[in-house]
Motif scaffolding. Structure first.
Motif, short mmCIF file in Angstrom:
data_model
loop_
_atom_site.label_atom_id
_atom_site.label_comp_id
_atom_site.label_asym_id
_atom_site.label_seq_id
_atom_site.Cartn_x
_atom_site.Cartn_y
_atom_site.Cartn_z
N ARG A 1 0.87 -1.17 0.00
CA ARG A 1 0.00 0.00 0.00
C ARG A 1 0.91 1.23 0.00
N PRO A 2 0.67 2.18 -0.90
CA PRO A 2 1.60 3.31 -1.04
C PRO A 2 1.36 4.42 -0.03
N PHE A 3 2.32 5.29 0.08
CA PHE A 3 2.20 6.49 0.89
C PHE A 3 0.94 7.26 0.47
N GLY A 4 0.17 7.72 1.45
CA GLY A 4 -1.03 8.50 1.18
C GLY A 4 -2.29 7.67 1.00
N PHE A 5 -2.17 6.34 1.01
CA PHE A 5 -3.33 5.47 0.77
C PHE A 5 -4.25 5.44 1.98
N GLY A 6 -5.55 5.40 1.72
CA GLY A 6 -6.54 5.24 2.78
C GLY A 6 -7.93 5.16 2.20
N LEU A 7 -8.67 4.12 2.55
CA LEU A 7 -10.04 3.94 2.08
C LEU A 7 -11.03 4.50 3.09
N GLY A 8 -12.29 4.59 2.67
CA GLY A 8 -13.39 4.95 3.55
C GLY A 8 -14.61 4.16 3.17
N TYR A 9 -15.75 4.52 3.75
CA TYR A 9 -17.01 3.86 3.40
C TYR A 9 -17.71 4.57 2.25
N VAL A 10 -17.10 5.61 1.74
CA VAL A 10 -17.59 6.28 0.53
C VAL A 10 -16.42 6.44 -0.42
N GLY A 11 -16.72 6.68 -1.69
CA GLY A 11 -15.68 6.90 -2.68
C GLY A 11 -15.57 8.37 -3.05
#
Length: 750
Positions: free
Chosen positions: A601-611
């Motif tokens: 996973r790259p620097f700055g990566f982060g998911l959420g429950y929305v796109g």
């Protein structure tokens, strides 16, 4: 002032120092000098009055006020001592609030909130009569095997500098001096080992390791700096004027006080072997620019006095340091301080502290993967598995008082509320049947509990498996100062536990509570509805502090939307280290090597429950090398609930006089968007953000083609453009560091 009075101002005294190892080699270096004798001529610093043993804050404040009155009335000069404490995850004192660790500050990408936190910490310190805090750590992460990664903010110097400077401003706004550490190069140690030699080139030093310190000095007006233990190319920083005087004072104009890291002066004799005795070490350090020896006067008292008396040490160097320390005391108001009435009612963990701790914990948790299992609506049966599921210690970093000091005092209560994740989940799902199973310990090889964990998961609707680290010092724990590693696999049998639980077929949510990023690509591969036996979702929390359990429960339930982003690349393996996203072309994968350093996973990566959708990047075709690049990008919330995106702008210098990174963060900003809302985000980027040290070792902005992009991480070129920097090379001759201004331009919903 007599010589004895001068030297007394240049040292600290560790009143409570005992057998507990709360600093490197503290037991070996313990002073045998009686406190009354050490203060006969005055005293520069009192070392960790509140932070060495569990002492009641109000009782200790009463003792401190009496001691300060004694120094005022029973020493010839009547100068009170300056009191310093650790404050990296909050004030390191019994009953004080414990905030998320600095790596979590980086994951939040929220300097405004970090400044609020620092003000709350500073207010507590000021109330207790503390004048100086030994934070923030501005070491740029270079190798996650290093044990002190949890004390660091990020692998990007701009993120480290902006967030670290925010911390400085917050602490100093409350009248407490911040101390930058560890200046410089400490985190670039050989093989990720603590106190190991550092092999960096001059360009890496100038372009990566120094900028955060420069920002905090020149933009934050920090009042204190602490030296690094490191030796750079064979030159110990503590004895090198080039760093502590040439760069820090002459180039940047720092006019505060340089303090030694604990025992660093003596280490010039014992660990670096560049000094023939403590007096020689003292002279080297003073001449290099270390004004005050901490935590005590092993070298700056009698060994130094002897060199002055026999003519080997010039007195003017000592006078220079004394003047700096006395100036600091004057700035802090110590000469006019009144110590008549000590505070009697002290709350170090009030509602404001807890609200900030919760908000920062919520913002810092990173969702690494999710096949739709999260958020958990209303599971009837939850299997709560893993060694960190019901551990309060697993929520706190190495420099928390609990892990740093209370570990030596078993049976002593923490002194503040810190719900575990298990407790928070039971409170959040009161109607659910929650079955707990340890599975295995953080460390060790006992497999006997894994079968019970698998059985519990088999009977559940969802298994929440909580793994990771236990912070500690020098071999006590899996991460923290002196706890460096050769492998980036989860400690002990934790990987086996996760894999065997996942194989039972129940959806598994993996929660990692750690102080470093681990090589957990095996848990992220194949995520999706057809990947039986795989982990369904992964949350990464970097020691989220006293409200971390509550925050994680809220995120798992969907009460809040995950919005943290990786401040450090998630590694593929230990063998791929050291790695930074700021690598040149040859630092990434190529066809001429079989080794792949690409992170999972790259620097700055982060998911959420929305796109979120980034589009329509707009930038002028040409900008002069002494101008400002204005970049606008549209961001839209494509989901059905509100969420927070991290607007990230990256650049690549296509052709330059020396090799440049394939990606460089130019600016960032958290942006909250309602469902369907679209905004424009404008980045006003000074061209100096693209400056670097050229082939003549001059810091310049060069003309040429710059690729720009915005996306969900450094690797995601979702919206892109190109700008041509025109004109001649623009030398940067000592101007203040410039920051990218980021503006959110609100518009109508789409």
């Amino acid at each position: 002032m007599t010589l004895d009075e001068k030297l007394a101002q240049l040292v600290g005294f560790w009143v409570d120092q005992g057998d507990e190892v709360v600093a490197p080699m503290a037991g070996e270096m313990a002073s045998s000098t009686r406190y009354e004798d050490a203060t006969a001529h005055g005293l520069g610093h009192l070392t960790r009055v509140y932070g060495t043993r569990p002492v009641d804050p109000a009782e200790r404040a009463n003792w401190l006020w009496a001691e300060q009155r004694r120094l005022q009335t029973e020493t010839r000069l009547g100068i009170p001592a300056l009191v310093h404490e650790e404050c990296l995850t909050g004030l390191a004192a019994w009953k004080a609030a414990t905030f998320p660790t600095p790596l979590a500050w980086g994951a939040s990408f929220d300097p405004v909130l970090v400044e609020r936190m620092a003000r709350a910490i500073g207010g507590s310190m000021r109330e207790l009569g503390i004048h100086q805090g030994l934070a923030p750590v501005l070491d740029v992460i270079r190798d996650p095997r290093w044990g002190r990664v949890d004390e660091c903010i990020a692998e990007d110097p701009y993120v480290v500098g902006t967030i670290g400077t925010a911390y400085v401003r917050g602490l100093q706004a409350e009248g407490v001096h911040a101390t930058l550490k560890h200046f410089v190069g400490y985190s670039a140690s050989q093989a990720g080992r603590n106190h190991a030699p550092v092999h960096v080139g001059r360009r890496e030093l100038e372009d990566v390791l120094l900028p955060p310190f420069e920002m905090a000095v020149r933009l934050g007006n920090v009042r204190s700096v602490m030296n690094s233990y490191a030796e750079i190319d064979g030159m110990p920083v503590a004895a090198t004027p080039e760093y502590l005087t040439g760069i820090l004072r002459e180039r940047w104009g720092f006019d505060g006080v340089v303090v030694s890291d604990y025992f660093a002066v003596a280490f010039l004799e014992t660990m670096h072997a560049v000094a023939a005795g403590r007096g020689h070490a003292a002279q080297l350090a003073l001449e290099a620019g270390i004004d005050v020896e901490l935590p005590s006067g092993d070298a700056y008292l009698e060994p130094l006095a002897e060199r002055v008396r026999d003519g080997r040490m010039p007195l003017d160097v000592i006078d220079r340091a004394v003047l700096r320390l006395l100036t600091e005391k004057e700035e802090l108001g110590l000469f006019d301080a009144n110590f008549d009435e000590a505070p009697t009612r002290i709350d170090l963990d009030g509602p404001e502290h807890r609200a900030i701790a919760r908000e920062l914990a919520l913002e810092s948790v990173v969702l690494l993967s999710n096949d739709g299992t999260l958020p958990l609506a209303s599971p009837a049966r939850i299997a709560l598995i893993g060694p960190n599921a019901d551990s309060a210690e697993a929520l706190m970093g190495c420099y928390s008082f609990a892990n740093h000091v209370l570990a030596h005092h078993p049976g002593t209560p923490l002194g503040f509320e810190i719900p575990t994740l298990g407790e928070a989940l039971r409170a959040r799902y009161p109607d659910a049947q929650v079955t707990s199973a340890l599975g295995c310990e953080v460390e060790g090889g006992d497999v006997s509990g894994i079968s019970a964990a698998v059985a519990a998961a088999t009977e559940a609707d969802v298994a929440i498996v909580v793994v990771g680290d236990r912070a500690g010092l020098f071999g006590r724990g899996t991460v923290g100062e002196g706890n460096d590693v050769e492998s980036l696999e989860l400690p002990g049998l934790q990987r086996r536990l996760v894999e065997e639980v996942a194989a039972c077929g129940t959806p598994v949510v993996l929660v990692v509570l750690s102080g470093r990023p681990y090589a957990i690509g095996w848990a992220l591969d194949g995520i999706g509805p057809d990947s039986a036996g795989k982990v369904s979702a992964v949350l990464q929390a970097f020691f989220p502090g006293e409200e971390g359990g509550t925050a994680l429960a809220a995120l798992l339930a969907g009460d809040d939307n995950p919005s943290g982003h990786l401040p450090v690349s998630l590694p593929r393996s230990a063998g791929a280290q050291p790695f930074s996203y700021l690598h040149p072309i040859l630092g990434g994968p190529t066809e001429i090597t079989s080794a792949d350093s690409t992170p999972v996973r790259p620097f700055g990566f982060g998911l959420g429950y929305v796109g979120f959708e980034r589009s329509d990047l707009r930038v002028a075709a040409e900008v002069p090398t002494d101008g400002t690049i204005s970049v606008t990008v549209s961001i839209r919330n494509t989901g059905e609930r509100a969420g927070t995106d991290l607007a990230q702008l990256y650049a690549r210098d296509v052709v330059s006089s020396v090799t440049r990174p394939v990606a460089q963060l130019l600016g960032y900003r958290r942006v909250r968007l309602e469902p369907g809302e679209r905004v424009d985000v404008r980045f006003d980027v000074p061209t100096s953000r693209l400056a670097f040290t050229n082939n003549r070792f001059e810091r310049v902005v060069e003309p040429g083609t710059i690729e720009l992009w915005a996306g969900a991480s450094c690797d995601d070129r979702e919206a892109s453009g190109v700008v041509e920097l025109t004109g001649r090379d623009r030398p940067l001759n000592g101007g203040l560091p410039e920051l990218t201004e980021v503006t959110v331009l609100r518009g109508p919903r789409v």
